[in-house]
Scaffold this motif. Structure first.
Motif, PDB file in Angstrom:
ATOM      1  N   GLY A   1       1.401  10.250  -5.512  1.00  0.00           N
ATOM      2  CA  GLY A   1       0.031  10.288  -5.010  1.00  0.00           C
ATOM      3  C   GLY A   1      -0.600  11.665  -5.086  1.00  0.00           C
ATOM      4  O   GLY A   1      -1.524  11.973  -4.328  1.00  0.00           O
TER       5      GLY A   1
ATOM      6  N   ASP B   1       4.926   3.077  -9.001  1.00  0.00           N
ATOM      7  CA  ASP B   1       4.732   1.887  -8.174  1.00  0.00           C
ATOM      8  C   ASP B   1       3.262   1.467  -8.218  1.00  0.00           C
ATOM      9  O   ASP B   1       2.406   2.159  -7.653  1.00  0.00           O
TER      10      ASP B   1
ATOM     11  N   ASP C   1       1.690  -0.743  -6.655  1.00  0.00           N
ATOM     12  CA  ASP C   1       1.144  -1.132  -5.354  1.00  0.00           C
ATOM     13  C   ASP C   1       0.680   0.066  -4.540  1.00  0.00           C
ATOM     14  O   ASP C   1       0.087  -0.107  -3.474  1.00  0.00           O
ATOM     15  N   ARG C   2       0.929   1.262  -5.027  1.00  0.00           N
ATOM     16  CA  ARG C   2       0.572   2.463  -4.274  1.00  0.00           C
ATOM     17  C   ARG C   2      -0.671   3.149  -4.814  1.00  0.00           C
ATOM     18  O   ARG C   2      -1.211   4.049  -4.164  1.00  0.00           O
ATOM     19  N   ILE C   3      -1.136   2.746  -6.002  1.00  0.00           N
ATOM     20  CA  ILE C   3      -2.191   3.497  -6.671  1.00  0.00           C
ATOM     21  C   ILE C   3      -3.334   2.572  -7.076  1.00  0.00           C
ATOM     22  O   ILE C   3      -3.109   1.523  -7.673  1.00  0.00           O
ATOM     23  N   ALA C   4      -4.559   2.974  -6.769  1.00  0.00           N
ATOM     24  CA  ALA C   4      -5.763   2.283  -7.226  1.00  0.00           C
ATOM     25  C   ALA C   4      -6.505   3.185  -8.202  1.00  0.00           C
ATOM     26  O   ALA C   4      -6.524   4.408  -8.034  1.00  0.00           O
TER      27      ALA C   4
ATOM     28  N   ASP D   1     -10.082   3.922 -10.723  1.00  0.00           N
ATOM     29  CA  ASP D   1     -11.478   3.679 -11.078  1.00  0.00           C
ATOM     30  C   ASP D   1     -11.766   4.377 -12.394  1.00  0.00           C
ATOM     31  O   ASP D   1     -11.493   5.575 -12.540  1.00  0.00           O
TER      32      ASP D   1
ATOM     33  N   THR E   1      -7.946   8.438  -9.247  1.00  0.00           N
ATOM     34  CA  THR E   1      -6.921   7.696  -8.520  1.00  0.00           C
ATOM     35  C   THR E   1      -7.158   7.799  -7.020  1.00  0.00           C
ATOM     36  O   THR E   1      -7.743   8.757  -6.523  1.00  0.00           O
ATOM     37  N   SER E   2      -6.680   6.802  -6.322  1.00  0.00           N
ATOM     38  CA  SER E   2      -6.671   6.817  -4.861  1.00  0.00           C
ATOM     39  C   SER E   2      -5.489   5.989  -4.377  1.00  0.00           C
ATOM     40  O   SER E   2      -4.928   5.186  -5.129  1.00  0.00           O
ATOM     41  N   LYS E   3      -5.081   6.219  -3.143  1.00  0.00           N
ATOM     42  CA  LYS E   3      -3.959   5.472  -2.579  1.00  0.00           C
ATOM     43  C   LYS E   3      -4.454   4.130  -2.084  1.00  0.00           C
ATOM     44  O   LYS E   3      -5.530   4.000  -1.522  1.00  0.00           O
ATOM     45  N   ARG E   4      -3.667   3.086  -2.281  1.00  0.00           N
ATOM     46  CA  ARG E   4      -4.006   1.763  -1.774  1.00  0.00           C
ATOM     47  C   ARG E   4      -3.770   1.701  -0.261  1.00  0.00           C
ATOM     48  O   ARG E   4      -2.868   2.324   0.256  1.00  0.00           O
TER      49      ARG E   4
END
Length: 221
Positions: A169, A194, A196-199, A201, A218-221
């Motif tokens: 992250g 992973d 599931d940890r990263i969103a 745009d 990037t941003s954390k989910r």
């Protein structure tokens, strides 16, 4: 204000950022001239990166001669280089570069190298000094921030180092230059990350006849 932490890589159309690993001491020394695996690696890597080689900024920065192509690919290459205040890289990338870079290494910034071996800083002509960090990715980033000021920090590579920062992250932004090449096998950018940890745009898309440049935050989910 602190700058961004980012990386930029070239990726093949089938999702590989590099051919399968071959040790640098084979590829970048006379041994490689007679080694089929080294020659195959070098051929595939050259095909992947072929969009960059003709660019004026790339050629001048690596002391390959004056002149070269100008246009969107060259502009983005130069823009990326000019935003960097510090580079961070893994030991494997450093070892390959130590064998292949010109005396004036192409960074012109402090470079923090992740390693398990203590070593005194190594200063090169042109403003590049390599500092060797033995206590992990967060320590390297902390030290990089201390000297980067408001400029950006580039995670230069290789793949494992980029993956560690991305999965941790610690990446704000990244760019993929999508090359119209199929490698078939190799090192995938997002292995060991992973999802599931990263969103993500998408913030930018720029295409040329050679390659398509995609930028994401990037941003954390």
């Amino acid at each position: 204000m602190a700058g961004k932490v980012f990386f930029g890589v070239t990726m093949s159309l089938d999702g590989f950022m590099a051919p399968e690993h071959v040790p640098a001491e084979i590829v970048f020394t006379p041994r490689g001239q007679d080694d089929p695996g080294a020659q195959r690696w070098l051929r595939k890597w050259s095909e992947l990166q072929s969009w960059a080689f003709p660019q004026r900024h790339f050629r001048e920065n690596l002391k390959l001669g004056e002149g070269g192509e100008e246009g969107v690919d060259n502009d983005l290459s130069q823009e990326t280089h000019e935003r960097i205040g510090v580079n961070i890289m893994g030991k494997r990338m450093f070892e390959a570069g130590e064998l292949s870079w010109p005396e004036e290494a192409p960074f012109h910034t402090p470079v923090f190298v992740l390693t398990h071996t203590e070593r005194e800083p190594w200063e090169r002509p042109g403003g590049t000094t390599f500092h060797f960090v033995t206590d992990g990715i967060e320590s390297a980033l902390f030290q990089a921030r201390a000297v980067a000021g408001d400029r950006d920090i580039r995670i230069s590579g290789g793949a494992e180092t980029i993956q560690q920062y991305l999965d941790g992250g610690l990446i704000d932004e990244f760019s993929i230059s999508l090359s119209p090449v199929l490698l078939g096998t190799g090192i995938r950018l997002f292995d060991h990350v992973d999802p599931d940890r990263i969103a993500l745009d998408q913030t930018r898309s720029v295409a040329s006849p050679r390659v398509t440049h995609l930028t994401y935050t990037t941003s954390k989910r």
